[in-house]
Design a protein around this motif. Structure first.
Motif, PDB file in Angstrom:
ATOM      1  N   MET A  37       0.835  -1.201   0.000  1.00  0.00           N
ATOM      2  CA  MET A  37       0.000   0.000   0.000  1.00  0.00           C
ATOM      3  C   MET A  37       0.872   1.254   0.000  1.00  0.00           C
ATOM      4  SD  MET A  37      -2.885   1.511  -0.170  1.00  0.00           S
ATOM      5  CE  MET A  37      -4.065   0.153   0.006  1.00  0.00           C
ATOM      6  N   SER A  38       1.936   1.227   0.779  1.00  0.00           N
ATOM      7  CA  SER A  38       2.852   2.362   0.796  1.00  0.00           C
ATOM      8  C   SER A  38       3.477   2.580  -0.585  1.00  0.00           C
ATOM      9  CB  SER A  38       3.933   2.135   1.846  1.00  0.00           C
ATOM     10  OG  SER A  38       4.796   3.244   1.928  1.00  0.00           O
ATOM     11  N   GLU A  39       3.886   1.473  -1.224  1.00  0.00           N
ATOM     12  CA  GLU A  39       4.434   1.563  -2.585  1.00  0.00           C
ATOM     13  C   GLU A  39       3.425   2.170  -3.540  1.00  0.00           C
ATOM     14  OE1 GLU A  39       6.377  -1.889  -4.324  1.00  0.00           O
ATOM     15  OE2 GLU A  39       6.641  -2.714  -2.304  1.00  0.00           O
ATOM     16  N   TYR A  40       2.184   1.743  -3.404  1.00  0.00           N
ATOM     17  CA  TYR A  40       1.132   2.245  -4.295  1.00  0.00           C
ATOM     18  C   TYR A  40       0.970   3.756  -4.151  1.00  0.00           C
ATOM     19  CZ  TYR A  40      -3.377   3.427  -6.202  1.00  0.00           C
ATOM     20  OH  TYR A  40      -4.376   4.061  -6.911  1.00  0.00           O
ATOM     21  N   LEU A  41       0.860   4.247  -2.919  1.00  0.00           N
ATOM     22  CA  LEU A  41       0.637   5.680  -2.689  1.00  0.00           C
ATOM     23  C   LEU A  41       1.843   6.500  -3.147  1.00  0.00           C
ATOM     24  CD1 LEU A  41      -1.119   5.412   0.784  1.00  0.00           C
ATOM     25  CD2 LEU A  41      -2.194   5.998  -1.404  1.00  0.00           C
ATOM     26  N   PRO A  49       3.064   4.357 -12.629  1.00  0.00           N
ATOM     27  CA  PRO A  49       2.560   3.022 -12.313  1.00  0.00           C
ATOM     28  C   PRO A  49       3.583   1.915 -12.540  1.00  0.00           C
ATOM     29  CG  PRO A  49       1.622   3.802 -14.384  1.00  0.00           C
ATOM     30  CD  PRO A  49       2.371   4.959 -13.785  1.00  0.00           C
ATOM     31  N   LYS A  50       4.668   2.198 -13.261  1.00  0.00           N
ATOM     32  CA  LYS A  50       5.689   1.180 -13.505  1.00  0.00           C
ATOM     33  C   LYS A  50       6.431   0.807 -12.236  1.00  0.00           C
ATOM     34  CE  LYS A  50       6.408   2.421 -18.353  1.00  0.00           C
ATOM     35  NZ  LYS A  50       7.378   2.947 -19.360  1.00  0.00           N
ATOM     36  N   ARG A  51       6.292   1.618 -11.196  1.00  0.00           N
ATOM     37  CA  ARG A  51       6.926   1.292  -9.922  1.00  0.00           C
ATOM     38  C   ARG A  51       6.230   0.133  -9.208  1.00  0.00           C
ATOM     39  NH1 ARG A  51       8.663   6.734  -6.598  1.00  0.00           N
ATOM     40  NH2 ARG A  51       9.715   7.841  -8.295  1.00  0.00           N
ATOM     41  N   LEU A  52       5.023  -0.198  -9.657  1.00  0.00           N
ATOM     42  CA  LEU A  52       4.219  -1.195  -8.950  1.00  0.00           C
ATOM     43  C   LEU A  52       4.430  -2.597  -9.518  1.00  0.00           C
ATOM     44  CD1 LEU A  52       0.805   0.673  -8.624  1.00  0.00           C
ATOM     45  CD2 LEU A  52       2.579   0.416  -6.892  1.00  0.00           C
ATOM     46  N   PRO A  53       4.389  -3.628  -8.664  1.00  0.00           N
ATOM     47  CA  PRO A  53       4.441  -5.016  -9.137  1.00  0.00           C
ATOM     48  C   PRO A  53       3.046  -5.476  -9.565  1.00  0.00           C
ATOM     49  CG  PRO A  53       4.375  -4.982  -6.734  1.00  0.00           C
ATOM     50  CD  PRO A  53       4.392  -3.548  -7.178  1.00  0.00           C
ATOM     51  N   LYS A 115      -5.756  -5.843  -4.478  1.00  0.00           N
ATOM     52  CA  LYS A 115      -5.881  -7.302  -4.447  1.00  0.00           C
ATOM     53  C   LYS A 115      -4.589  -7.888  -4.993  1.00  0.00           C
ATOM     54  CE  LYS A 115      -8.131 -11.348  -4.415  1.00  0.00           C
ATOM     55  NZ  LYS A 115      -8.605 -12.012  -3.188  1.00  0.00           N
ATOM     56  N   ILE A 116      -4.031  -8.881  -4.276  1.00  0.00           N
ATOM     57  CA  ILE A 116      -2.732  -9.456  -4.617  1.00  0.00           C
ATOM     58  C   ILE A 116      -2.899 -10.924  -4.992  1.00  0.00           C
ATOM     59  CG2 ILE A 116      -0.324  -9.648  -3.832  1.00  0.00           C
ATOM     60  CD1 ILE A 116      -1.557  -6.829  -3.530  1.00  0.00           C
ATOM     61  N   ASN A 117      -2.156 -11.397  -5.997  1.00  0.00           N
ATOM     62  CA  ASN A 117      -2.199 -12.826  -6.319  1.00  0.00           C
ATOM     63  C   ASN A 117      -1.108 -13.578  -5.559  1.00  0.00           C
ATOM     64  OD1 ASN A 117       0.220 -12.408  -7.702  1.00  0.00           O
ATOM     65  ND2 ASN A 117      -0.714 -12.520  -9.738  1.00  0.00           N
ATOM     66  N   ASP A 118      -0.997 -14.863  -5.800  1.00  0.00           N
ATOM     67  CA  ASP A 118      -0.035 -15.687  -5.060  1.00  0.00           C
ATOM     68  C   ASP A 118       1.412 -15.349  -5.393  1.00  0.00           C
ATOM     69  OD1 ASP A 118      -1.994 -16.974  -3.675  1.00  0.00           O
ATOM     70  OD2 ASP A 118      -2.072 -18.726  -5.006  1.00  0.00           O
ATOM     71  N   ASP A 119       1.631 -14.646  -6.494  1.00  0.00           N
ATOM     72  CA  ASP A 119       2.980 -14.206  -6.846  1.00  0.00           C
ATOM     73  C   ASP A 119       3.271 -12.802  -6.337  1.00  0.00           C
ATOM     74  OD1 ASP A 119       3.591 -16.567  -8.221  1.00  0.00           O
ATOM     75  OD2 ASP A 119       2.581 -15.839 -10.036  1.00  0.00           O
ATOM     76  N   ARG A 120       2.376 -12.323  -5.475  1.00  0.00           N
ATOM     77  CA  ARG A 120       2.515 -10.988  -4.892  1.00  0.00           C
ATOM     78  C   ARG A 120       2.480  -9.896  -5.945  1.00  0.00           C
ATOM     79  NH1 ARG A 120       6.494 -11.581   0.409  1.00  0.00           N
ATOM     80  NH2 ARG A 120       5.391 -13.343   1.311  1.00  0.00           N
ATOM     81  N   LYS A 121       1.688 -10.111  -6.972  1.00  0.00           N
ATOM     82  CA  LYS A 121       1.452  -9.098  -7.998  1.00  0.00           C
ATOM     83  C   LYS A 121       0.042  -8.524  -7.787  1.00  0.00           C
ATOM     84  CE  LYS A 121       5.286 -10.118 -10.278  1.00  0.00           C
ATOM     85  NZ  LYS A 121       6.438  -9.177 -10.322  1.00  0.00           N
ATOM     86  N   ILE A 122      -0.082  -7.257  -8.039  1.00  0.00           N
ATOM     87  CA  ILE A 122      -1.373  -6.579  -7.859  1.00  0.00           C
ATOM     88  C   ILE A 122      -2.274  -6.891  -9.047  1.00  0.00           C
ATOM     89  CG2 ILE A 122      -2.525  -4.352  -7.572  1.00  0.00           C
ATOM     90  CD1 ILE A 122       0.117  -3.274  -6.421  1.00  0.00           C
ATOM     91  N   THR A 123      -3.445  -7.455  -8.767  1.00  0.00           N
ATOM     92  CA  THR A 123      -4.398  -7.791  -9.830  1.00  0.00           C
ATOM     93  C   THR A 123      -5.573  -6.819  -9.891  1.00  0.00           C
ATOM     94  OG1 THR A 123      -5.620  -9.282  -8.351  1.00  0.00           O
ATOM     95  CG2 THR A 123      -3.837 -10.242  -9.666  1.00  0.00           C
ATOM     96  N   GLU A 124      -5.883  -6.156  -8.774  1.00  0.00           N
ATOM     97  CA  GLU A 124      -6.995  -5.203  -8.724  1.00  0.00           C
ATOM     98  C   GLU A 124      -6.567  -3.967  -7.947  1.00  0.00           C
ATOM     99  OE1 GLU A 124     -10.664  -8.504  -8.465  1.00  0.00           O
ATOM    100  OE2 GLU A 124     -10.322  -7.065  -6.822  1.00  0.00           O
ATOM    101  N   ILE A 125      -6.949  -2.810  -8.471  1.00  0.00           N
ATOM    102  CA  ILE A 125      -6.775  -1.542  -7.763  1.00  0.00           C
ATOM    103  C   ILE A 125      -8.119  -0.830  -7.798  1.00  0.00           C
ATOM    104  CG2 ILE A 125      -5.550   0.648  -7.639  1.00  0.00           C
ATOM    105  CD1 ILE A 125      -3.297  -0.656  -9.292  1.00  0.00           C
TER     106      ILE A 125
END
Length: 631
Positions: A37-41, A49-53, A115-125
């Protein structure tokens, strides 16, 4: 130590290093979620947005509008605030936050859910932007949530995840139509509620609550407030979703609240009942996010914020179905023959308007599968305007009303004034008739936005328009819209005229748009001293101020083409990204989409008059007709 043993130890150590260095898969604990969440903000404030996984196909939503990641708030956000209330749900791999963010330098209350998947990637914002700078300032003064929100609750004192959701959901079940005789024992006796950072329970300030003039409601506790029935103007609460922080016994919920305008009186709190505020004259939909801190199985603290969406707006995440198509296929056809000619279409249109006025669609010849929309949202036939309409202007009787027909396509259109309870509006209505039945009804309603007592009828949390219509008389509709067309276009109107018109709006150029030299334009009843061509080209100061600041013109649709009258009734969405050189006026400082129903008069192949209305929508808003039928 033997060489063999040294090699084994070295190999084991290298494997251990590799394991530690590899990204961890599987669940994301509290620390992991809060870090994301901190990374997102940080990323949104940096417009990067390229900073996000993110996972491929990540879904990004602002105020229930699906927007490409990197657009909308990503272009204007800066400076995350001090206040940050984070909710972590490791079991669901979700994290949410109530925080503050500046938007082109102005404070907003900002909600984000990842929302995060099992690979710790963000699937929903999922985000909610509540444009309330006063509320944002309150939060900044608080600097952090009340300590009880952040405390880990001992295992022995916790209730289950399902029980947390059940108890929180009772809040919405109790609020929906708010029965004063309901059981509200799910509130703790010391319950308090914050709304946009303002305490709205157990307060003795004497300030009115919300849009009402009631000064007693906020002095009551949570349970006593529900026991008044005061909140009964909330007629439906739907698309309820819950993020659960079991460790802290906290729930973050996302819901949609409908107010269908049928509740006309607030019950007694001060001692006497009072009329419903004018804001609820017309159907409203509010998107709400609320945090609940439970103590045992009671609601102990509530923190909420909301914003307004177009009436009937569906959640972008629940996957809530479209309103069911009508199974009605009546045999009481009110016309003979097919296709339906001009006289026939006029009769059908009159019957639809009358049915809306008496709030009863059962007398209409509705086809099975008939679709009804209001401002681009599919809703049930009988909802929306069907509940609030009290009068409409009639062609030949009132000065601001006209009907149009295209027998070839079986479509008819109405343009005129309406009144919903006490609130004036302009309605652009389209109907389609096929095989003796009504198959489509489309209403585009622009209501007057007054800033009167208790916030008047203004749409919540939106910027001012360059030209507001605050119910000032619009005067007569230009008579050219009622007269038969002239020249070649009296028998047909080439579609290329409308294509070039919309292209000109998008490109801020009138070079390829056929305007007469004397073409005049009005928006929300205001006509400047510029010609249509000069306005489109952005010369001087255009009366509606939209042309030189907007970008894409999309969802372009011709509603009715009346070749005999030389009139085309159209609607489109125009985007304003709230970016540009230099400082922006307040009217253009928020990412926005404008819904623009318009009448276009065409004479001898050139546009001679434009009558338009402008309605603000959340950025990225789309018409359901475009989504379903690919217009």
């Amino acid at each position: 130590m033997t060489t063999w043993l040294r090699n084994v130890i070295a190999a084991v150590a290298s494997v251990a290093v590799l394991v530690i260095a590899q990204p961890q898969s599987g669940g994301c604990d509290r620390s992991c979620l809060e870090s994301l969440m901190s990374e997102y903000l940080t990323a949104i404030a940096a417009h990067d947005p390229k900073r996000l996984p993110t996972a491929p196909g990540v879904k990004y939503v602002e105020n229930q509008q699906i927007v490409p990641l990197g657009e909308g708030e990503w272009l204007v956000a800066s400076s995350p605030g001090k206040y940050r209330h984070v909710f972590a749900d490791p079991e669901a791999n979700e994290v949410g936050a109530i925080t503050t963010l500046k938007e082109n330098g102005v404070g907003t209350i900002y909600i984000a859910r990842l929302k995060i998947n099992d690979d710790r990637k963000i699937t929903e914002i999922e985000t909610q932007i509540t444009r309330d700078p006063i509320g944002a300032a309150r939060y900044e003064n608080m600097t952090q949530p009340e300590a009880v929100w952040l405390e880990a609750v001992p295992l022995a004192q916790r209730i289950s995840r399902d029980r947390l959701i059940t108890q929180s959901n009772k809040y919405y079940t109790g609020m929906e139509r708010n029965d004063p005789k309901g059981n509200y024992s799910f509130f703790d006796k010391d319950c308090n509620r914050l709304e946009d950072g303002l305490n709205t329970t157990n307060q003795r300030t004497g300030d009115p609550y919300g849009h009402s003039n009631d000064t007693a409601f906020a002095s009551l506790g949570c349970e006593a407030q529900f026991q008044t029935g005061f909140l009964g103007f909330v007629t439906k609460i739907r698309d309820r979703r819950f993020l659960v922080d079991e460790e802290r016994q906290v729930v973050l919920s996302m819901t949609i609240l409908d107010h269908n305008s049928t509740v006309r009186e607030l019950p007694s709190v001060n001692g006497t009942s009072s009329p419903i505020p004018a804001y609820f004259d017309v159907p409203r939909t509010l998107q709400a996010t609320e945090g609940f801190r439970l103590k045992g199985d009671k609601l102990f603290r509530i923190e909420m914020t909301l914003t307004e969406n177009p009436y009937g707006m569906r959640s972008a995440f629940v996957g809530s179905p479209l309103p069911p198509v009508s199974s009605q296929d009546t045999s009481n056809s009110i016309f003979m023959g097919d296709p339906c000619d001009r006289i026939c279409l006029s009769k059908v249109l009159d019957q639809v308007l009358q049915a809306m006025l008496v709030h009863n669609a059962s007398t209409l010849p509705l086809a099975q599968g008939v679709r009804y929309s209001e401002n681009g949202q599919f809703i049930d036939v009988g909802d929306g305007l069907w509940l609030s309409l009290r009068s409409f202007s009639k062609p030949g009787v009132d000065e601001y009303a006209a009907q149009f027909a295209d027998p070839t396509s079986g479509t008819a259109g109405y343009w005129g004034l309406t009144k919903e309870h006490t609130t004036p509006g302009v309605l652009a209505l389209r109907i389609r008739v096929d095989s003796g039945k009504i198959t489509e009804i489309e209403a585009n309603a622009v209501r007057a936005e007054s800033s009167g007592s208790r916030f008047g009828t203004m749409t919540l949390m939106r910027p001012p328009l360059p030209v507001e219509w605050e119910s000032d008389p619009l005067g007569p509709l230009d008579p050219v819209f009622l007269q038969n067309g002239t020249g070649a276009t009296a028998t047909s109107i080439p579609s290329t005229i409308m294509t070039s018109y919309f292209d000109g709006l998008e490109q801020h150029s009138s070079t390829d748009t056929p305007f007469t030299t004397s073409c005049l334009r009005r928006d929300n009843g205001v006509q400047g001293n510029l010609t249509c061509a000069a306005q489109m080209a952005g010369h001087g100061v255009s009366p509606n101020g939209l042309y030189n600041l907007t970008s894409t013109v999309r969802d372009r649709r011709v509603l009715v083409t009346d070749a005999e009258k030389g009139v085309v009734m159209v609607v489109a969405m125009i985007d304003n990204t709230a970016t540009g050189p230099g400082s922006l006026p307040v009217t253009a400082s928020v990412p926005s989409t404008y819904l623009i129903p318009q009448l276009i008069k065409v004479d001898n192949g050139a546009i001679s008059r434009v009558e338009g209305m402008v309605k603000w929508m959340p950025y990225g808003y789309s018409s359901a007709w475009t989504e379903e039928k690919g217009f």
